[in-house]
Design an enzyme around this catalytic site. Structure first.
Site, PDB file in Angstrom:
ATOM      1  N   TYR A   1     -53.969 -30.580  94.427  1.00  0.00           N
ATOM      2  CA  TYR A   1     -52.585 -31.051  94.503  1.00  0.00           C
ATOM      3  C   TYR A   1     -52.441 -32.375  95.247  1.00  0.00           C
ATOM      4  CZ  TYR A   1     -47.541 -29.859  94.373  1.00  0.00           C
ATOM      5  OH  TYR A   1     -46.193 -29.813  94.113  1.00  0.00           O
TER       6      TYR A   1
ATOM      7  N   LYS B   1     -44.807 -36.133  96.900  1.00  0.00           N
ATOM      8  CA  LYS B   1     -43.692 -35.373  97.475  1.00  0.00           C
ATOM      9  C   LYS B   1     -43.480 -35.740  98.938  1.00  0.00           C
ATOM     10  CE  LYS B   1     -42.549 -32.978  93.824  1.00  0.00           C
ATOM     11  NZ  LYS B   1     -41.227 -33.142  93.167  1.00  0.00           N
TER      12      LYS B   1
END
Length: 275
Positions: A168, A175
């Site tokens: 990720y 993010k």
């Protein structure tokens, strides 16, 4: 006796929807969390701009659902990671509605790969859609909101902004950048009467979850996640939508630059301490 009677009558009077007359853009609102947000805002009185990039059919269904609630809807295909396309999206909002009160940056993408397999193309693609779009969408939204006396911006983040998830790295970095942009926007746009926050959902059982290899490899991952959630169930798209709608309402005007975690308490316990 008369006072009691009047009080009972007043409690039965219909309340106006908190977002009545507002115009909202929800990026990536064809399905999943974005669709739930669009419908929740419509239920609370807003007209909605439904945005999609690849799949028109589910986005059209979202439009029809918004209209079934008695609200207006505008469908716009646009890649928010492309600045020209992002600009065209706002041009169409100007032409269709002439104003904007609410911006929800929900559209997201990314390359889920180990750190040693990431490439610059995947980095740019992910950053542009997930983080850069928030900044430049806000630039276009602010003048439209100012004409309405202010507005609200909500960005959809992820636990990967602060926690490490398998494969990720690029999405997590994007993010984290999105949350940083949220804080800067919150401070600088406060003078324009624009409230800016982010919402970070926990594990939500949608189609997007299947993009994670560790989810596909473990058939009982949903059951495991549920067991580890103090609330006893996973977050639903509607749970996220309700928080977003609240942040867009007058009741949330003093919440600024915050990332609201909606995960049923999943990230609170120390692993291995609670059974």
């Amino acid at each position: 006796m008369n006072v009691i009677y009047l009080a009972l009558v007043n409690t039965s009077l219909p309340r106006s929807a908190p977002l009545e007359g507002k115009i909202a853009l929800v990026t990536g609102s064809g399905r999943g969390v974005g669709r739930a947000i669009a419908l929740c805002l419509a239920q609370q009185g807003a007209d909605v701009v439904v945005n999609f990039f690849r799949n028109r059919s589910p986005a059209q269904e979202t439009v029809e659902s918004v209209q079934a609630l008695g609200r207006k809807a505008l469908l716009v295909k646009a890649d928010v990671g492309d600045l020209d396309d992002l600009g065209r999206l706002f041009d169409e909002i100007e032409a269709g509605f002439g104003a904007l009160d609410i911006l929800v940056c929900n559209a997201a993408s990314g390359y889920n790969r180990p750190v040693m397999e990431q490439r610059s193309k995947g980095w740019d693609w992910t950053m542009n859609i997930n983080a850069r779009s928030l900044l430049f969408a806000a630039q276009r939204a602010v003048p439209m909101m100012e004409r309405r006396g202010g507005g609200a911006i909500v960005a959809i983040s992820s636990p990967g902004s602060t926690r490490v998830l398998p494969d990720y790295v690029v999405v997590g970095a994007s993010k984290a950048a999105l949350e940083a942009v949220t804080r800067y926007l919150a401070v600088e746009l406060a003078a324009h009467n624009i409230v800016v926050n982010a919402v970070s959902p926990g594990i939500v059982d949608t189609q997007a979850l299947q993009h994670f290899a560790f989810v596909r490899q473990e058939e009982d991952i949903i059951a495991k996640a549920t067991a580890l959630t103090p609330a006893g169930c996973l977050v639903t798209p509607e749970d996220v939508a309700g928080v977003v709608a609240f942040l867009c309402s007058p009741a949330a005007r003093m919440i600024r630059g915050q990332t609201i975690v909606v995960d049923g308490g999943y990230t609170l316990p120390i692993p291995g301490v609670f059974s």
